[in-house]
Design a protein around this motif. Structure first.
Motif, PDB file in Angstrom:
ATOM      1  N   VAL A 193      58.796  56.863  47.867  1.00 15.80           N
ATOM      2  CA  VAL A 193      59.262  57.938  48.747  1.00 15.80           C
ATOM      3  C   VAL A 193      58.406  58.088  50.003  1.00 15.80           C
ATOM      4  O   VAL A 193      58.782  58.815  50.919  1.00 15.80           O
ATOM      5  N   PHE A 194      57.269  57.400  50.060  1.00 13.69           N
ATOM      6  CA  PHE A 194      56.338  57.554  51.187  1.00 13.69           C
ATOM      7  C   PHE A 194      56.400  56.381  52.155  1.00 13.69           C
ATOM      8  O   PHE A 194      56.577  55.229  51.746  1.00 13.69           O
ATOM      9  N   THR A 195      56.181  56.678  53.427  1.00 22.04           N
ATOM     10  CA  THR A 195      55.956  55.614  54.408  1.00 22.04           C
ATOM     11  C   THR A 195      54.531  55.087  54.214  1.00 22.04           C
ATOM     12  O   THR A 195      53.703  55.727  53.554  1.00 22.04           O
ATOM     13  N   ASP A 196      54.230  53.929  54.786  1.00 23.41           N
ATOM     14  CA  ASP A 196      52.878  53.371  54.673  1.00 23.41           C
ATOM     15  C   ASP A 196      51.827  54.285  55.289  1.00 23.41           C
ATOM     16  O   ASP A 196      50.694  54.343  54.819  1.00 23.41           O
ATOM     17  N   ASP A 197      52.203  55.004  56.345  1.00 25.60           N
ATOM     18  CA  ASP A 197      51.248  55.849  57.077  1.00 25.60           C
ATOM     19  C   ASP A 197      51.364  57.327  56.701  1.00 25.60           C
ATOM     20  O   ASP A 197      50.969  58.206  57.462  1.00 25.60           O
ATOM     21  N   VAL A 205      45.284  60.259  54.200  1.00 29.11           N
ATOM     22  CA  VAL A 205      46.110  59.421  55.064  1.00 29.11           C
ATOM     23  C   VAL A 205      46.291  58.035  54.457  1.00 29.11           C
ATOM     24  O   VAL A 205      45.321  57.409  54.017  1.00 29.11           O
ATOM     25  N   GLY A 206      47.538  57.574  54.461  1.00 27.70           N
ATOM     26  CA  GLY A 206      47.876  56.242  53.964  1.00 27.70           C
ATOM     27  C   GLY A 206      48.405  56.288  52.539  1.00 27.70           C
ATOM     28  O   GLY A 206      47.976  57.104  51.727  1.00 27.70           O
ATOM     29  N   ARG A 207      49.363  55.411  52.270  1.00 34.04           N
ATOM     30  CA  ARG A 207      50.035  55.420  50.967  1.00 34.04           C
ATOM     31  C   ARG A 207      49.050  55.260  49.809  1.00 34.04           C
ATOM     32  O   ARG A 207      49.109  56.012  48.827  1.00 34.04           O
ATOM     33  N   ALA A 208      48.137  54.306  49.889  1.00 35.88           N
ATOM     34  CA  ALA A 208      47.198  54.082  48.773  1.00 35.88           C
ATOM     35  C   ALA A 208      46.335  55.314  48.517  1.00 35.88           C
ATOM     36  O   ALA A 208      46.136  55.713  47.366  1.00 35.88           O
ATOM     37  N   ALA A 209      45.839  55.932  49.579  1.00 35.87           N
ATOM     38  CA  ALA A 209      45.005  57.133  49.423  1.00 35.87           C
ATOM     39  C   ALA A 209      45.810  58.281  48.836  1.00 35.87           C
ATOM     40  O   ALA A 209      45.319  59.024  47.976  1.00 35.87           O
ATOM     41  N   ALA A 230      63.533  57.814  58.312  1.00 31.13           N
ATOM     42  CA  ALA A 230      64.295  56.765  57.625  1.00 31.13           C
ATOM     43  C   ALA A 230      64.275  56.955  56.106  1.00 31.13           C
ATOM     44  O   ALA A 230      63.964  56.041  55.353  1.00 31.13           O
ATOM     45  N   ASP A 231      64.595  58.164  55.670  1.00 32.75           N
ATOM     46  CA  ASP A 231      64.680  58.490  54.240  1.00 32.75           C
ATOM     47  C   ASP A 231      63.365  58.314  53.487  1.00 32.75           C
ATOM     48  O   ASP A 231      63.360  58.067  52.283  1.00 32.75           O
ATOM     49  N   ARG A 232      62.257  58.419  54.201  1.00 28.35           N
ATOM     50  CA  ARG A 232      60.937  58.374  53.572  1.00 28.35           C
ATOM     51  C   ARG A 232      60.122  59.553  54.077  1.00 28.35           C
ATOM     52  O   ARG A 232      60.288  60.028  55.201  1.00 28.35           O
ATOM     53  N   ILE A 233      59.189  59.998  53.261  1.00 23.71           N
ATOM     54  CA  ILE A 233      58.308  61.099  53.626  1.00 23.71           C
ATOM     55  C   ILE A 233      57.133  60.545  54.432  1.00 23.71           C
ATOM     56  O   ILE A 233      56.434  59.642  53.975  1.00 23.71           O
TER      57      ILE A 233
END
Length: 121
Positions: free
Chosen positions: A23-27, A39-43, A100-103
């Protein structure tokens, strides 16, 4: 428009943190009152298990939805139980920015003093 936010709450409530990646963008950014931004998907994916680790159970129940083309605002009723059995209950407000349908961003407000009192009592 609501689907990624519904998936976000379903994943959090089920402790299915790996499901949040979809559901998340990379940033993606998480901004919570009184805390440094994450900040950031992994974090962000590492953030939620840490934040909710002290709860034996927890549930974010959306009580109100406000939708625009770029954002969704949700009023939340959080109910939980700490590992020692004490209840924690508080209202919160989450604002979700979407692309684009992402948070892309979640901003959360709640009464930090009240929550601290309940958790540290």
């Amino acid at each position: 428009m609501r689907a990624p936010v519904e998936q976000y709450f379903a994943a959090l409530n089920a402790d299915a943190y790996d499901d949040l990646a979809a559901v998340f963008t990379d940033d993606v950014e998480i901004h919570t009152v009184g805390a440094k931004p994450v900040v950031g998907r992994a974090a962000v994916l590492a953030h939620f298990p840490r934040v909710l680790a002290g709860y034996a159970e927890h549930c974010d129940r959306v009580t109100r939805w406000i939708e625009t083309p770029e954002a969704i605002v949700t009023e939340i009723e959080f109910t939980g139980r700490l590992g020692d059995g004490r209840p924690v209950v508080f209202p919160a407000l989450d604002v979700f920015d979407l692309r684009a349908d992402r948070i892309t961003r979640v901003t959360t407000w709640y009464d930090t003093r009240d929550v601290r009192r309940q958790v540290l009592a």
